[in-house]
Every structure is written in structure tokens, then in C-alpha cells.
Design an enzyme around this catalytic site. Structure first.
Site, PDB file in Angstrom:
ATOM      1  N   ASN A   1       0.866  -1.178   0.000  1.00  0.00           N
ATOM      2  CA  ASN A   1       0.000   0.000   0.000  1.00  0.00           C
ATOM      3  C   ASN A   1       0.902   1.226   0.000  1.00  0.00           C
ATOM      4  OD1 ASN A   1      -1.808   2.044   0.477  1.00  0.00           O
ATOM      5  ND2 ASN A   1      -2.300   1.424   2.577  1.00  0.00           N
ATOM      6  N   TRP A   2       0.991   1.875  -1.153  1.00  0.00           N
ATOM      7  CA  TRP A   2       1.918   3.005  -1.279  1.00  0.00           C
ATOM      8  C   TRP A   2       1.339   4.288  -0.668  1.00  0.00           C
ATOM      9  CZ3 TRP A   2       3.763   2.058  -7.088  1.00  0.00           C
ATOM     10  CH2 TRP A   2       4.513   0.877  -7.113  1.00  0.00           C
ATOM     11  N   LYS A   3       0.112   4.240  -0.226  1.00  0.00           N
ATOM     12  CA  LYS A   3      -0.535   5.410   0.405  1.00  0.00           C
ATOM     13  C   LYS A   3      -0.337   6.661  -0.467  1.00  0.00           C
ATOM     14  CE  LYS A   3       0.160   3.267   4.858  1.00  0.00           C
ATOM     15  NZ  LYS A   3       0.039   3.396   6.282  1.00  0.00           N
TER      16      LYS A   3
ATOM     17  N   HIS B   1      -9.469   0.656   4.899  1.00  0.00           N
ATOM     18  CA  HIS B   1      -8.188   0.854   5.592  1.00  0.00           C
ATOM     19  C   HIS B   1      -8.413   1.750   6.812  1.00  0.00           C
ATOM     20  CE1 HIS B   1      -4.105   2.202   6.410  1.00  0.00           C
ATOM     21  NE2 HIS B   1      -3.701   1.115   5.765  1.00  0.00           N
TER      22      HIS B   1
ATOM     23  N   GLU C   1      -6.859   4.158   7.933  1.00  0.00           N
ATOM     24  CA  GLU C   1      -6.711   5.604   7.669  1.00  0.00           C
ATOM     25  C   GLU C   1      -7.993   6.158   7.050  1.00  0.00           C
ATOM     26  OE1 GLU C   1      -2.989   5.392   5.548  1.00  0.00           O
ATOM     27  OE2 GLU C   1      -2.047   4.724   7.415  1.00  0.00           O
TER      28      GLU C   1
ATOM     29  N   GLU D   1      -5.389  -5.722  10.354  1.00  0.00           N
ATOM     30  CA  GLU D   1      -4.418  -4.654  10.603  1.00  0.00           C
ATOM     31  C   GLU D   1      -4.726  -3.985  11.939  1.00  0.00           C
ATOM     32  OE1 GLU D   1      -2.418  -3.300   6.737  1.00  0.00           O
ATOM     33  OE2 GLU D   1      -4.127  -1.995   7.075  1.00  0.00           O
TER      34      GLU D   1
ATOM     35  N   GLY E   1       2.262   1.697  10.837  1.00  0.00           N
ATOM     36  CA  GLY E   1       3.165   2.844  10.744  1.00  0.00           C
ATOM     37  C   GLY E   1       3.868   3.190  12.034  1.00  0.00           C
TER      38      GLY E   1
ATOM     39  N   SER F   1       3.430  -2.688  10.301  1.00  0.00           N
ATOM     40  CA  SER F   1       4.883  -2.674  10.535  1.00  0.00           C
ATOM     41  C   SER F   1       5.567  -3.977  10.128  1.00  0.00           C
ATOM     42  CB  SER F   1       5.185  -2.322  11.999  1.00  0.00           C
ATOM     43  OG  SER F   1       4.694  -1.018  12.294  1.00  0.00           O
TER      44      SER F   1
ATOM     45  N   GLY G   1       2.775  -1.308   4.311  1.00  0.00           N
ATOM     46  CA  GLY G   1       2.750   0.124   4.030  1.00  0.00           C
ATOM     47  C   GLY G   1       4.152   0.648   3.780  1.00  0.00           C
ATOM     48  N   GLY G   2       4.760   1.218   4.829  1.00  0.00           N
ATOM     49  CA  GLY G   2       6.042   1.901   4.689  1.00  0.00           C
ATOM     50  C   GLY G   2       7.108   1.088   3.968  1.00  0.00           C
TER      51      GLY G   2
HETATM   52  C1  PEP Z   1      -0.818  -0.158   6.068  1.00  0.00           C
HETATM   53  O1  PEP Z   1      -0.895   1.034   5.869  1.00  0.00           O
HETATM   54  O2  PEP Z   1      -1.684  -0.913   5.622  1.00  0.00           O
HETATM   55  C2  PEP Z   1       0.317  -0.662   6.822  1.00  0.00           C
HETATM   56  C3  PEP Z   1       0.289  -1.901   7.238  1.00  0.00           C
HETATM   57  O3  PEP Z   1       1.344   0.221   7.070  1.00  0.00           O
HETATM   58  P1  PEP Z   1       2.797  -0.113   7.709  1.00  0.00           P
HETATM   59  O4  PEP Z   1       3.292  -1.376   7.049  1.00  0.00           O
HETATM   60  O5  PEP Z   1       3.633   1.062   7.390  1.00  0.00           O
HETATM   61  O6  PEP Z   1       2.575  -0.317   9.169  1.00  0.00           O
END
Ligand code: PEP
Length: 260
Positions: A10-12, A96, A98, A168, A174, A214, A235-236
């Protein structure tokens, strides 16, 4: 039952068309001989065409990060699933945390978006998970019950089986603090049990449950060898080819080792 590993990035709200195309090319080159797992990336909407163009014939999937519940109309700034599909997406992330926390996507809207994804010919990656205060209050199962029953309750069994769920925990997204493999397995097993109680058995057997929060190369192996963890939503660590590929390699290696 063996479920095929599914890792999605997920490049957000990162990587415009040029940068996104560059990362897509790096992934395509590195995963050219991949037959062992499914991989998807979710670029920001305006970068989707560039990424789709680069990933043509690669076997890698492109996902939207969100969709509007309607197919068209006076909804300035929104993107319908039909347009994501036309642009070349096969998946779309729905619900998600967010979106839930920052954009007001509640369970009822998430349910509409899941249906809209199927209407558009997209496969939803449906995110569920608890906040830290909910976990500390012992509400993990109640939160999952509520999110699952509203978002999946109205689905036919064959649609339900085609959903990818992403567990999640909000406190792990994050933050650098991933759920332990045991915490992830416990939640995933609970989700699979919920599916068994609400759909014919094949749904719980087939549906893939990703863990998200994470994930990095150093924890991917332990997470992805849990019996009910079928993949990861990243994500990151999906924003750099080396990090994302490191997760894929670590996951595949740990799975091979655990089966030998
Ligand atoms: C996400 O945004 O779905 C996510 C899991 O982010 P991260 O891996 O950065 O925690």
C-alpha cells in the site's frame, strides 16, 4: 488447506506517476520468474495508469487504495471502482484504518464499498482491526465481529471467498510495533472461525487473510509461517524495492523452511 501467499504493498499518498513507474519496473524485474505467490501494489490513483503500463504481462497486480460506493455522479474528487477497473486494477483496498479514522468511512460505508468493488469487477482487500484502547479493553473479538458482520454479512458465499481480509491492528500501522506472530495468529484464527460460523466451509478454507502493521523483512518470516496468516499488507516497507522484495524473500524462505 494450502492458500497461496499474497503480499500487497500500500503506497498510500506517496510516489507520483514517474516514481511509481520506476518502483514498478524494479519489482517487475526482480519478480520476473515469480510463480510462488501473488503480489499487488496500490499506487495513488493518478499513478495507476503508469504502474499498469509498466507491469503489463508481469503477473503482478495493481490495486486501488479506495473507491467510491457509486459508479458515477456528482462526487467531486472521488474515484469509482469502474474507473479503477478500466485503468487496469484487479484489486481495491477497502476500509483501511486511515480511511476509517481520517475520512469517516464507517462500517456501513465500508460494506457499500465492498459491494461496489464486486459490481466493478474488482476484488476487495478488506481491512479490519482494533485500536490500542479497544485491545486493552478486551474488545478485540467484538470489534472484529462488528466489522466483519457489517462488511461481509450481505455477501454471497462465492463473493465472500473471493475477498482478501487484511487484519491490521491500528496500533501496529506505521508505528514500528508489529503484532507478535502469536497475536497475529490469534486474531487470524478468530477471523477464520468467524467465517466458519457465517458461511459454507469453503469460504473459511479459501479466503486469504493478510496481516498488516509494521511488516518488514526481519519479522515477515515469523508472521508468514503462522497457520492462518496467508500474506501481508505492507505500508512503509513497500515504498522501496529492496525492502518490499526483502519481505517477499523472507516470507518465501521461512515458508519453505517450515515445510521441509
Ligand atoms: C498499512 O498502511 O496498511 C500498513 C500496514 O502500514 P505499515 O506497514 O507502514 O505499518
Amino acid at each position: 488447506m494450502a492458500r497461496r501467499l499474497f503480499i500487497a504493498g500500500n503506497w498510500k499518498m506517496n510516489l507520483g506517476p514517474a516514481q511509481a513507474a520506476g518502483l514498478a519496473l524494479e519489482l517487475k524485474a526482480a519478480l520476473a520468474s515469480n510463480t510462488a505467490l501473488d503480489v499487488a501494489v496500490a499506487p495513488v490513483a493518478v499513478s495507476i495508469p503508469a504502474v499498469v503500463a509498466k507491469l503489463k504481462h508481469s503477473g503482478l497486480h495493481v490495486a486501488g487504495q479506495d473507491l467510491h460506493a457509486e459508479a458515477s455522479g456528482a462526487f467531486t474528487g472521488a474515484v469509482p471502482g469502474e474507473h479503477l477497473r478500466e485503468a487496469g486494477c484487479t484489486y481495491v483496498i477497502v476500509g483501511h484504518s486511515e480511511r476509517r479514522q481520517l475520512f469517516g468511512d464507517d462500517d456501513a460505508l465500508v460494506a457499500k464499498k465492498v459491494k461496489a468493488a464486486f459490481r466493478a469487477g474488482l476484488l476487495p482487500i478488506l481491512c479490519v482491526g482494533e485500536t490500542l484502547s479497544q485491545r486493552q479493553a478486551g474488545q478485540l473479538e467484538a470489534v472484529l465481529d462488528q466489522q466483519l458482520s457489517v462488511a461481509m454479512g450481505g455477501l454471497a458465499a462465492d463473493q465472500a471467498a473471493a475477498v482478501t481480509l487484511a487484519y491490521e491492528p491500528v496500533w501496529a500501522i506505521g508505528t514500528g510495533h508489529n503484532a507478535t506472530p502469536e497475536q497475529a495468529q490469534e486474531a487470524h484464527a478468530y477471523i477464520r472461525g468467524w467465517l466458519r460460523g457465517h458461511f459454507p466451509a469453503f469460504v473459511a478454507d479459501q479466503l486469504r487473510i493478510q496481516y498488516g502493521g509494521s511488516v518488514k523483512a526481519s519479522n515477515a518470516g515469523a508472521l508468514l509461517t503462522q497457520p492462518d496468516v496467508d500474506g501481508a499488507l505492507v505500508g512503509g516497507a513497500s515504498l522501496k524495492a529492496a525492502d518490499f522484495l526483502g519481505i517477499i524473500e523472507a516470507g518465501l524462505a521461512a515458508r519453505r523452511a517450515s515445510r521441509s
